[in-house]
Design a protein around this motif. Sequence first.
Motif, PDB file in Angstrom:
ATOM      1  N   LEU A 256       0.838  -1.203   0.000  1.00 38.42           N
ATOM      2  CA  LEU A 256       0.000   0.000   0.000  1.00 38.42           C
ATOM      3  C   LEU A 256       0.874   1.255   0.000  1.00 38.42           C
ATOM      4  N   MET A 271      -7.372  -2.321  -4.018  1.00 46.45           N
ATOM      5  CA  MET A 271      -7.191  -2.846  -2.659  1.00 46.45           C
ATOM      6  C   MET A 271      -8.365  -2.443  -1.767  1.00 46.45           C
ATOM      7  N   SER A 275     -11.030  -4.815   0.093  1.00 41.53           N
ATOM      8  CA  SER A 275     -11.248  -4.641   1.532  1.00 41.53           C
ATOM      9  C   SER A 275     -12.737  -4.481   1.847  1.00 41.53           C
TER      10      SER A 275
ATOM     11  N   CYS B 195      -5.472   3.067   6.486  1.00 43.35           N
ATOM     12  CA  CYS B 195      -4.461   2.204   5.843  1.00 43.35           C
ATOM     13  C   CYS B 195      -4.343   0.877   6.594  1.00 43.35           C
ATOM     14  N   ILE B 196      -4.324   0.950   7.910  1.00 39.94           N
ATOM     15  CA  ILE B 196      -4.192  -0.258   8.728  1.00 39.94           C
ATOM     16  C   ILE B 196      -5.409  -1.159   8.551  1.00 39.94           C
ATOM     17  N   ALA B 197      -6.585  -0.561   8.586  1.00 45.00           N
ATOM     18  CA  ALA B 197      -7.814  -1.360   8.495  1.00 45.00           C
ATOM     19  C   ALA B 197      -7.906  -2.089   7.157  1.00 45.00           C
ATOM     20  N   ILE B 198      -7.590  -1.400   6.059  1.00 40.89           N
ATOM     21  CA  ILE B 198      -7.722  -2.070   4.759  1.00 40.89           C
ATOM     22  C   ILE B 198      -6.610  -3.108   4.571  1.00 40.89           C
ATOM     23  N   THR B 199      -5.452  -2.863   5.185  1.00 43.74           N
ATOM     24  CA  THR B 199      -4.386  -3.865   5.109  1.00 43.74           C
ATOM     25  C   THR B 199      -4.764  -5.110   5.889  1.00 43.74           C
ATOM     26  N   LEU B 200      -5.248  -4.926   7.112  1.00 42.46           N
ATOM     27  CA  LEU B 200      -5.652  -6.071   7.934  1.00 42.46           C
ATOM     28  C   LEU B 200      -6.734  -6.883   7.222  1.00 42.46           C
ATOM     29  N   MET B 201      -7.635  -6.178   6.564  1.00 40.20           N
ATOM     30  CA  MET B 201      -8.776  -6.831   5.921  1.00 40.20           C
ATOM     31  C   MET B 201      -8.362  -7.613   4.686  1.00 40.20           C
ATOM     32  N   THR B 202      -7.221  -7.288   4.103  1.00 36.13           N
ATOM     33  CA  THR B 202      -6.852  -7.926   2.835  1.00 36.13           C
ATOM     34  C   THR B 202      -5.575  -8.759   2.909  1.00 36.13           C
ATOM     35  N   CYS B 203      -4.927  -8.815   4.073  1.00 31.92           N
ATOM     36  CA  CYS B 203      -3.606  -9.476   4.119  1.00 31.92           C
ATOM     37  C   CYS B 203      -3.690 -10.991   4.274  1.00 31.92           C
ATOM     38  N   ASN B 204      -4.864 -11.509   4.643  1.00 36.09           N
ATOM     39  CA  ASN B 204      -4.992 -12.958   4.816  1.00 36.09           C
ATOM     40  C   ASN B 204      -6.382 -13.357   4.325  1.00 36.09           C
ATOM     41  N   PHE B 217     -11.481  -7.900  16.162  1.00 35.65           N
ATOM     42  CA  PHE B 217     -11.242  -7.847  14.721  1.00 35.65           C
ATOM     43  C   PHE B 217     -12.294  -6.975  14.038  1.00 35.65           C
ATOM     44  N   LEU B 220     -11.405  -3.307  14.561  1.00 39.28           N
ATOM     45  CA  LEU B 220     -10.256  -2.836  13.791  1.00 39.28           C
ATOM     46  C   LEU B 220     -10.540  -2.746  12.298  1.00 39.28           C
ATOM     47  N   THR B 221     -11.610  -3.373  11.847  1.00 38.52           N
ATOM     48  CA  THR B 221     -11.871  -3.375  10.404  1.00 38.52           C
ATOM     49  C   THR B 221     -13.192  -2.695  10.031  1.00 38.52           C
ATOM     50  N   ALA B 224     -12.738  -0.572   7.240  1.00 37.64           N
ATOM     51  CA  ALA B 224     -12.181  -1.218   6.046  1.00 37.64           C
ATOM     52  C   ALA B 224     -13.205  -1.213   4.913  1.00 37.64           C
TER      53      ALA B 224
END
Lengths: 285, 285
Positions: A256, A271, A275, B195-204, B217, B220-221, B224
Amino acid sequence: MIVDVSKKILIVGLGLLGGSYAKVLKRFGFHISAITLEQSSIDYALREGLIDEGSVSIDERLVKEADLVIFALYPHVFVEWIEKNQHLFKSGALITDVTGVKGSIVYKIQEMLREDVEFIAAHPMAGREVSGVENSTDKMFVGANYIVTPTEKNTPEAVSTCMELGRLLGFSNVTTLSPEEHDEMIGFLSQLTHCIAITLMTCNDKENMERFTGDSFRDLTRIARINDLMWSELFVANKPALVEQMDLFINKFNDLKRMLEQEDIEGMRQMMRHSTQRRALFDKK
Amino acid sequence: MIVDVSKKILIVGLGLLGGSYAKVLKRFGFHISAITLEQSSIDYALREGLIDEGSVSIDERLVKEADLVIFALYPHVFVEWIEKNQHLFKSGALITDVTGVKGSIVYKIQEMLREDVEFIAAHPMAGREVSGVENSTDKMFVGANYIVTPTEKNTPEAVSTCMELGRLLGFSNVTTLSPEEHDEMIGFLSQLTHCIAITLMTCNDKENMERFTGDSFRDLTRIARINDLMWSELFVANKPALVEQMDLFINKFNDLKRMLEQEDIEGMRQMMRHSTQRRALFDKK
């Protein structure tokens, strides 16, 4: 076994979870005893009718009489307790727990345990921001997950008894996962989220930020108020799975950042759409 | 100026924010007009009594009559609008906005703007997870921050008029920051959290995770689910400040990962205690 309320249950560690277990199970008529560190916890639980008897020392009679023993201790305390005191268990007793990590605990305990006693591990995914038996509640398990993590050493009977315990306690979803699946899931959904929250909370100490804080930042840092003793132990006890989840997160976050630096609007939008779609799956049903 | 309700207000961009501004200001008796893209938005606002008149084209009369013009547009649309249409402003008109980034917008507009018109920038830190004038509400600003970001080009009169507008709208905290302070603050508290929320939502993307999701969870999202068009533009418009905040986060997150790998329990506990202490500052007062 569980449905037979003539059986005796011993809870080792009478905190928020142990106390809440006692509160629910007492209602079904089980004989409940407890072993815990503080006399005040025993006194409270007796006064409130959560338990029938309790002790702050390892009362041999209580252990010997128990058909089901539920451990609600920190992981390393749990392991030490079994090492020292397992000779006291009644033959045929069933042991279970509430530990939030599995792979590093379950095999170790099953390996060392007497042949005539069975350990079936479980993780009740419930908690509150307060602790102690005084905050016990019989409502904590509604809507929550209870996960049993059997291994090859477990009998089908023990697995179904443990699942029945989860349903008796009032958990909405009672299911099984392997210890490894459990640890990956918990590494992602719970431990990684706590890592993120404490990082966000400590990465910028500029003053007066709180004056401008809105709901988003508050939501992301609610769990940044954290029991440092418990969580540092849980993190280390799940190190390989948690490091893997942290790496997945870092890689995506760096993607990102790279898109932002290159002003790759279409990449960022993709992305964000991913999300948005994926978040819909996680709405409360 | 504002307290004089004989003055005419024009809102350009009648979405959730523009509509909510109209809803509150109409109650005070101001004459409110609107220019926006969709006829359905104008129709709704007229029917609900949010505005006195409106147009989907750049109606010269509406612009020429306005004493105060409030822009609630995407950043690049705002800049283009001023470029094309600023010759229509009444001499002495005051211009303000709701844009969520400041440094990349404020100087550019002040630079190009006619000498007899003043632009004073503001950021109302309020929003909802829904959009459109139909979701306008006069309750959105209670408890929220309204930040005015003056520059050397602004007069003290314009600054106090803009702050008075924030108070009239019902914002609980009305304050000033420089555009740079604003962008750092918003980069940290709002953009980094997204940025953190969309990363957490898409990283796994592992399947079935939603079956085990708990409140942490979900918290935090929540954000997202995101408007990809708007946020990608806001990220790019605040690139230097956001990249700096992302770097602060990455460095701290890597510290935590290193402590975990080295099983540095004391280091992790110290970070968690710092996090716990600092989070207390951010509780809702």
